[in-house]
Design an enzyme around this catalytic site. Structure first.
Site, short mmCIF file in Angstrom:
data_model
loop_
_atom_site.label_atom_id
_atom_site.label_comp_id
_atom_site.label_asym_id
_atom_site.label_seq_id
_atom_site.Cartn_x
_atom_site.Cartn_y
_atom_site.Cartn_z
N GLU A 57 5.30 -19.03 1.29
CA GLU A 57 4.62 -18.85 0.52
C GLU A 57 5.90 -18.86 -0.53
O GLU A 57 6.72 -18.53 -1.01
CB GLU A 57 3.89 -17.51 0.26
CG GLU A 57 2.47 -17.75 1.36
CD GLU A 57 1.38 -16.69 0.82
OE1 GLU A 57 2.08 -15.67 0.51
OE2 GLU A 57 1.13 -16.10 2.38
N GLU B 220 2.55 -11.83 7.03
CA GLU B 220 2.80 -10.33 6.03
C GLU B 220 2.74 -9.28 6.64
O GLU B 220 1.68 -8.32 5.92
CB GLU B 220 2.77 -10.70 4.16
CG GLU B 220 2.69 -11.58 3.69
CD GLU B 220 2.43 -11.78 2.65
OE1 GLU B 220 1.55 -10.55 2.07
OE2 GLU B 220 3.44 -12.61 1.83
#
Length: 942
Positions: free
Chosen positions: A513, A438
């Site tokens: 995720e 991220e």
């Protein structure tokens, strides 16, 4: 005959000495040195509070060996706290609203200057016989920005809190004597946005080798599986830190899982040059190999032996597994040729009671909890893990994504990546390297592409057998996602996964995720005022999906290799969607203690292989009679019928990867579910309304411990008079322990609990203030304190003429005591300000302890609350040289305030203790008691 006999004796003696010297200088020794470290807090900018570190005229950066303050070899640390590693000092601190949101609101690190610097010191003996060997210190991880000193010599700085590192101390060793390790830890800046702990939270090792030896992380093993055999390619990097220039041999031997020799091969070559490396690559054939897989994680051992002039000078063992795997862009992940859906979880290194300082057995236990849930994969979020976690994954059959901390292309970033890969690449559990997570600033642009390509190719140069992934959350159509080998999707709501797959059909993908649900264990009605989320699996936010929604999506798409849930366990920090006083996350399938939330049973139903029938909630709803209670069933049966007090609420079919729901008007009694498979009754589960709490129950995960590193994870609960678990209990339980163990942590899984994780003695160090002196005319030291003229007192040591001193001096100073003299243990640790001395406290002569002539235990009879006066009469120290530094600090008063009893409130029926053995072999007796409950006692053997 006598001459021959004597001659034989001499020869035998010489042979013994030769053999002894060879054994001492050639064998590799790696010793865990976690025990008996001294610890105290320093300060980031106040050098007085940092024990004078950095104040010397010639500092450790100016002149070699000039470590000052606690970095100096002979610094007096006797009054410091004695502890064992691993150690996380953040978990020991109180909670504060001023603390870091992302780090669980602990009073440590950033924003808390008094608790952001920690000093560790340890003394070790290294025998004279080790002269000629290479001596190194190995640190598995220190959080963070550590400086390490050895006998006052500065070894280096390691900025990362997650990288393993090693220092060569060979030339600094005091052979045949005492040696001092000093570590300064600076946690005033965070690395991550999650709880990271503070301190030497991983193991430390002392290693001794021959100068010619296998380098650090110096083996690299790859395997190719064929029909009936496997080819094992074994590379060994040999380093020469000596002057040997001749021939050497390297023998590689494979031992099977039963430690039996399978095959062996030897390579010959020249020793590398001084401080240079050379690689030996040998190929071994293993017939009928036992493959490493999820069900039977067979581990082989490669024994690397280095020979010089025909004798073994180094022996190095590497565990490895023989297996094959691949990611396919059309059909997903394969292990040993079989299709395997990745059923993974993300996890931080954090557990109730111990924080990041997780003992080895607890690492193993946590992986086993995930394995029992049906999980087969683990993503290290978001940093390199401890070696012990990977060893647990190897032994238990858990696939791993190993992740570095920060993306980049410079020495800091690539150096960290290199150390991670070289340390971990022989673990058969690892299937992928993750080089980022991220990184929103670069995910969708050309900078991200370039960095990813560089890190990807660099990873391949270190390990050609595994692909690279990145967890991506800000769009799946450009930037990093267009070049990464295995696409890592972070959350369905962040982009169109199917669309990306259609654009990049040659790129494998997986959900790195997914889920990010909110649930509080044991809570079934959301209460935002209390910061509690109902433990039903619901869509948490518009752009995030429930666990069931996420799994259905990935399970239905063969081209996706699987998914990794956020998260397996709750962790400190990130208490989304709340803030203070919530101190842990709500995302976990299990709470911070490892107690399962109900999603565990959903996953067990569809990830595992055993029949499952799980009904919730509990059935204690006094005051809600007649109200409808949501009742959910997780099961992999075909159908389930629900009953309340023998009244049927219907029989329902279960969809693949689904669950069942009923609305049931509450009435005390028995809620029963019956599961059917192929029309036949298979399983039954019952929830009963229980009576009041009556008994405390203790259940250790094992009843016998093996050594001082072993531990028992103890479940605490209460039962009613019929022995039924009371799921609503919140009793405060007090614990005591006797025998051969200690409690090292306590928790209950409550995300808003501000109770202590540890109950420790409080150690306060009090300086002697206002030190004054008078010169005396005699060297004789008094037994009674006499009165000295007030007019003769002057500031101690000021303008002292060390060539013309008085025969003796009397010194006077003060210290303040504010605690309870009846309970506190108070000790004066004298630091010599004279060659001989006597000490008086409040006019009373005090006697040194038997084990330490510079330690004075002060009893309540000689002390008082408030201001205390100390006199020291001593003969002076003379300087040999003008530049000699004479100690002017008379010492420190240590006050130990005993800890309160260990205790914890139950949270929705449960709490947890972690009990560690001391290695003595004595039984451990653990007692639990609570007001109005029958106490209990268990015995744990060792």
């Amino acid at each position: 005959m006598k001459q021959i006999s004597l001659r034989l004796q001499l020869i035998i003696g010489l042979l013994f000495i030769t053999f002894y010297c060879i054994a001492q200088t050639t064998s590799r020794e790696t010793t865990l040195i976690d025990k008996d470290w001294r610890f105290n807090f320093g300060h980031p900018f106040d050098t007085e509070k940092d024990f004078g570190h950095g104040e010397a005229y010639f500092s450790y950066l100016a002149k070699t060996g000039n470590g000052d303050g606690p970095a100096a070899a002979f610094f007096d640390d006797r009054a410091w706290r004695l502890l064992d590693l691993p150690h996380d000092w953040a978990v020991e601190q109180s909670f504060s609203e001023e603390g870091s949101f992302s780090h669980g609101f602990k009073e440590a690190g950033k924003g808390f200057s008094e608790k952001s610097i920690g000093w560790y010191r340890k003394k070790i003996a290294i025998p004279q016989e080790d002269l000629g060997r290479i001596i190194t210190l190995k640190f598995d991880g220190v959080f963070r920005n550590s400086k390490v000193f050895f006998n006052g010599y500065f070894l280096g700085t390691e900025e990362s809190g997650y990288d393993s590192f090693e220092y060569d101390v060979t030339e600094y060793v005091n052979y045949g004597g005492e040696n001092t390790i000093s570590v300064r830890v600076d946690a005033s800046m965070e690395e991550g946005w999650f709880y990271e702990g503070v301190g030497i939270y991983r193991h430390v090792w002392l290693q001794k080798t021959n100068p010619l030896h296998v380098a650090q992380n110096g083996t690299y093993i790859t395997t190719e599986v064929h029909d009936g055999y496997a080819m094992v390619t074994a590379l060994a990097t040999i380093i020469n830190k000596g002057n040997y220039k001749g021939d050497i041999e390297v023998t590689q031997t494979v031992l099977n899982p039963e430690r039996e020799k399978v095959t062996s091969v030897t390579g010959k070559g020249r020793a590398p040059g001084f401080y240079k490396n050379t690689d030996f690559t040998l190929i071994l054939k293993v017939t009928n190999p036992k493959l490493w897989d999820l069900e039977t994680p067979n581990l082989y051992c490669l024994v690397t032996e280095v020979k010089q002039n025909g004798r073994i000078i180094d022996r190095y063992e590497t565990m490895f597994g023989i297996r094959s795997f691949r990611f396919d862009p059309e059909t997903g992940f394969y292990l040993n040729g079989k299709s395997v859906k990745l059923k993974g979880t993300n996890n931080h290194q954090d557990h109730a009671g111990v924080g990041t300082a997780i003992p080895d057995e607890l690492q193993y236990w946590r992986i086993k909890q995930l394995k029992d849930m049906g999980s087969n994969a683990y993503r290290c979020s978001h940093h390199p893990p401890t070696p012990e976690l990977l060893e647990a994954c190897d032994r238990l059959g858990m696939l791993v994504i190993d992740e570095t901390r920060l993306m980049g292309i410079n020495e800091y970033h690539l150096g960290s990546l290199k150390r991670m890969i070289e340390r971990d690449r022989n673990h058969p559990s690892i299937i992928c390297w993750s080089v980022g997570n991220e990184e929103w600033n670069i995910e969708g642009n050309v900078i991200g592409e370039r960095i990813t390509q560089t890190m990807q190719e660099y990873s391949h140069s270190l390990d050609s057998t595994r692909p690279v992934t990145v967890g991506i959350s800000s769009g799946f159509r450009s930037g990093i996602s267009s070049v990464v080998e295995v696409m890592g999707y972070n959350y369905l709501g962040n982009g169109d996964i199917d669309a990306h797959r259609n654009d990049f059909k040659q790129q494998p993908g997986m959900g790195t995720e997914e889920g990010s649900t909110f649930a509080t264990r044991g809570v079934y009605f959301t209460d935002d005022d209390k910061h509690y989320k109902a433990a039903y699996d619901k869509k948490p936010r518009p752009t995030f999906y429930s666990i069931e929604e996420g799994w259905r999506f990935y399970a239905e798409r063969p081209y996706l290799s699987g998914m990794f849930i956020w998260t397996g366990f709750d962790y400190r920090g990130e208490p989304t969607p709340y803030g203070w006083p919530s101190v842990t996350s709500y995302f976990g399938m299990m709470d911070v203690c490892g107690f399962p939330k109900h999603n565990v049973y959903y996953l067990k139903s569809w990830w595992g292989n055993e029949p499952v029938l799980h009904i919730f909630p509990h059935w204690n709803w006094k005051g809600k009679e007649g109200e409808e209670i949501p009742v959910w069933i997780y099961s992999n049966c075909d159908e389930v019928e629900l009953f309340l007090n023998n009244k049927s609420f219907g029989r329902k079919k279960i969809e693949q990867n689904g669950h069942l729901e009923w609305q049931v008007p509450y009435k005390a009694g028995e809620l029963k579910a019956i599961g059917y498979k192929n029309g036949k009754r298979l399983l039954t589960q019952i929830q009963k309304t229980t009576g009041e709490a009556k008994n405390v129950k203790l259940t250790p995960h094992k009843k016998t411990l093996t050594d001082s590193n072993d531990l028992a994870i103890v479940i605490i609960e209460v039962t009613d008079k019929n022995g039924l678990h009371v799921a609503t209990a919140d009793n405060d339980i007090t614990f005591s322990i006797k025998g051969g163990g200690k409690i090292i942590g306590v928790g209950n899984g409550n995300p808003t609990s501000l109770e202590k994780d540890k109950f420790l003695d409080v150690i306060s160090l009090i300086n002697i203030e206002g030190l004054q002196e008078q010169g005396l005319s005699s060297e004789e030291l008094p037994n009674l304190l006499v009165s000295y003229p007030d007019s003769n007192w002057k500031e101690a040591f000021k303008d002292r003429n060390y060539k013309n001193q008085s025969p003796s001096y009397v010194y006077k100073g003060n210290f303040e005591l504010i605690g309870g003299l009846d309970k506190d243990k108070i000790t004066f640790f004298y630091k010599k300000i004279g060659t001989q001395a006597v000490v008086f406290v409040n006019g009373n002569k005090v006697t040194a302890s038997a084990e330490d002539p510079l330690k004075f235990v002060l009893t309540a009879s000689v002390l008082k609350k408030g201001t205390n006066t100390i006199h020291i009469v001593a003969t002076p120290v003379y300087k040999k040289h003008d530049w000699d530094v004479v100690n002017t600090n008379p010492g420190v008063i240590q006050v130990i305030t005993p800890a309160e009893d260990w205790h914890r409130k139950l949270f929705n029926g449960y709490a947890q203790l972690i009990v560690q053995a001391d290695g003595s072999g004595d039984e451990i007796i653990l007692t639990a008691k609570s007001e109005n409950l029958k106490s209990t006692e268990i015995v744990i053997k060792q």
